[in-house]
Design an enzyme around this catalytic site. Structure first.
Site, PDB file in Angstrom:
ATOM      1  N   ARG A 107       3.239  -1.538 -16.735  1.00 37.07           N
ATOM      2  CA  ARG A 107       1.644  -1.573 -16.667  1.00 37.07           C
ATOM      3  C   ARG A 107       1.051  -1.841 -18.131  1.00 37.07           C
ATOM      4  NH1 ARG A 107      -2.120   2.770 -13.820  1.00 37.07           N
ATOM      5  NH2 ARG A 107      -1.320   1.431 -12.192  1.00 37.07           N
ATOM      6  N   HIS A 134      -2.814  -6.568  -9.899  1.00 36.01           N
ATOM      7  CA  HIS A 134      -2.081  -5.418  -9.372  1.00 36.01           C
ATOM      8  C   HIS A 134      -1.445  -5.627  -7.980  1.00 36.01           C
ATOM      9  CE1 HIS A 134      -1.207  -1.211  -9.350  1.00 36.01           C
ATOM     10  NE2 HIS A 134      -2.378  -0.743  -9.280  1.00 36.01           N
ATOM     11  N   GLN A 137      -0.190  -2.872  -5.887  1.00 38.83           N
ATOM     12  CA  GLN A 137      -1.455  -2.206  -4.837  1.00 38.83           C
ATOM     13  C   GLN A 137      -1.562  -3.002  -3.576  1.00 38.83           C
ATOM     14  OE1 GLN A 137      -3.144   0.877  -5.714  1.00 38.83           O
ATOM     15  NE2 GLN A 137      -3.555   0.644  -3.581  1.00 38.83           N
ATOM     16  N   ASP A 223     -13.420  -0.705  -5.944  1.00 34.25           N
ATOM     17  CA  ASP A 223     -12.673  -0.312  -6.849  1.00 34.25           C
ATOM     18  C   ASP A 223     -13.589   0.102  -8.120  1.00 34.25           C
ATOM     19  OD1 ASP A 223     -10.781   0.548  -8.767  1.00 34.25           O
ATOM     20  OD2 ASP A 223      -9.867  -1.486  -9.054  1.00 34.25           O
ATOM     21  N   CYS A 263      -7.983   1.567  -4.148  1.00 34.85           N
ATOM     22  CA  CYS A 263      -6.765   1.952  -4.961  1.00 34.85           C
ATOM     23  C   CYS A 263      -6.661   3.141  -5.521  1.00 34.85           C
ATOM     24  CB  CYS A 263      -6.412   0.707  -5.610  1.00 34.85           C
ATOM     25  SG  CYS A 263      -7.652   0.665  -7.102  1.00 34.85           S
ATOM     26  N   ARG A 291       2.121   3.158  -1.314  1.00 31.95           N
ATOM     27  CA  ARG A 291       2.548   2.550  -2.642  1.00 31.95           C
ATOM     28  C   ARG A 291       4.244   2.885  -2.711  1.00 31.95           C
ATOM     29  NH1 ARG A 291      -0.548   1.794  -6.981  1.00 31.95           N
ATOM     30  NH2 ARG A 291       1.328   0.928  -7.801  1.00 31.95           N
TER      31      ARG A 291
END
Ligand code: CP
Ligand code: NVA
Length: 309
Positions: A107, A134, A137, A223, A263, A291
């Site tokens: 990340r 991402h 996700q 988001d 997310c 996830r």
């Protein structure tokens, strides 16, 4: 033991539709085994290295729990306590880390960092979020839709808010899996096609009016208005995005069976109202849990290749 071809998952379009079909099938099986407390340790003696240059709750937890549940072990590195924060070239770090591990999750900030790491890695590299993408996700989000409603092909996703890493990944997924995305952002925050890495297959449309984007959607999603790394713009973004909140009125113009996804972490009263995220159409907790399951399927695939069970 034979080694599968070296593959990385750095952006959604790194895999084909057929590979996602396989991964979603494996996710279903791995999740069912986990739910019935059956031990499944295909990655025993394998090590996942997790590199975090930004904060995380879900990504760390799901990768660390996931590799343990597959019989392996996880090592956590962050910028502050490793040489990564002291200027060691990412290429050198990749050489060393990949000689001592079987799979790496990163990340970080620019996509270029994961690309350079992967180019120098002997083992598969997974993007656990960059400024641009991402992908793990969106695998979880799409698996959640499939699990609850069936195939996503031909369906419509409404993205309301910032055209960020999560939005870009939805847009790539629409091209790979053949569905549509209707994006509404405030002026000045529109999708950048090149940054999103799109082929330009006509799978998305931009709308000035968020209500128009949500009209008839099967999934409504959003988001945070300010992503990690962009905190300096927070005040300005609070003003610019004020009319881009997913609220009950917006959910009413979507299809009656529409689901809401986010997310997480979420800011109630900013990008989503409490009524929506805590309401009956919201599947955010399943989405977060998934996830774990999709990433277990992903690690199994990258480390072992296709398994015939
Ligand atoms: N959705 C997500 O990636 O959450 P974290 O930032 O907590 O990992
Ligand atoms: N767009 C958000 C997602 C967090 C999981 C960020 O990059 O901060």
């Amino acid at each position: 033991m034979s080694k599968p071809e070296l593959k990385h998952f750095l952006q959604f379009k790194d895999f084909s539709r057929e590979e996602f079909d396989y991964l979603f099938e494996r996710t279903r099986a791995i999740k069912a085994q986990f739910k019935s407390y059956q031990r499944y340790w295909p990655l025993s003696d394998r090590t996942l290295v997790m590199i975090f240059e930004k904060a995380s709750t879900r990504t760390r937890l799901s990768f660390e729990a996931g590799i343990q549940q597959l019989g392996g072990a996880a090592i956590y590195l962050n910028t502050r306590d490793s040489q990564l924060g002291r200027g060691e070239p990412v290429e050198d770090a990749a050489q060393v880390i990949s000689r001592m591990s079987d799979v790496v999750m990163i990340r970080t900030f620019e996509q270029d960092i994961v690309e350079r790491f992967a180019a120098n890695s002997r083992v598969p590299v997974i993007n656990g979020l960059t400024n641009e993408y991402h992908p793990c996700q969106i695998m979880a989000d799409i698996y959640t839709y499939i699990e609850q409603r069936g195939s996503i092909q031909g369906k419509t996703v409404a993205w309301i808010g910032d055209s960020n890493n999560v939005c870009n990944t939805w847009l790539q997924a629409a091209e790979v899996l053949d569905f549509h995305v209707r994006v509404s952002t405030p002026p000045g925050y529109e999708v950048e096609i090149e940054r999103a890495g799109l082929l330009g297959t006509g799978h998305f449309e931009q709308f000035a009016d968020p209500m128009a984007a949500a009209q008839g959607a099967d999934i409504v999603t959003t988001d945070v208005w300010t992503s990690m790394g962009f905190e300096a713009e927070n005040e300005e973004r609070l003003r610019d995005f004020a009319d881009w909140q997913v609220d009950a009125e917006m959910m009413r113009v979507a299809r009656p069976q529409a689901i809401f996804l986010h997310c997480l972490p979420a800011h109630r009263g900013e990008e989503v109202s409490a009524e929506v995220i805590d309401g009956a159409q919201s599947l955010v907790w399943d989405e977060a849990e998934n996830r774990l399951h999709v990433q277990k399927a992903l690690m199994e695939y990258l480390v072992l290749g296709r398994v015939n069970l």
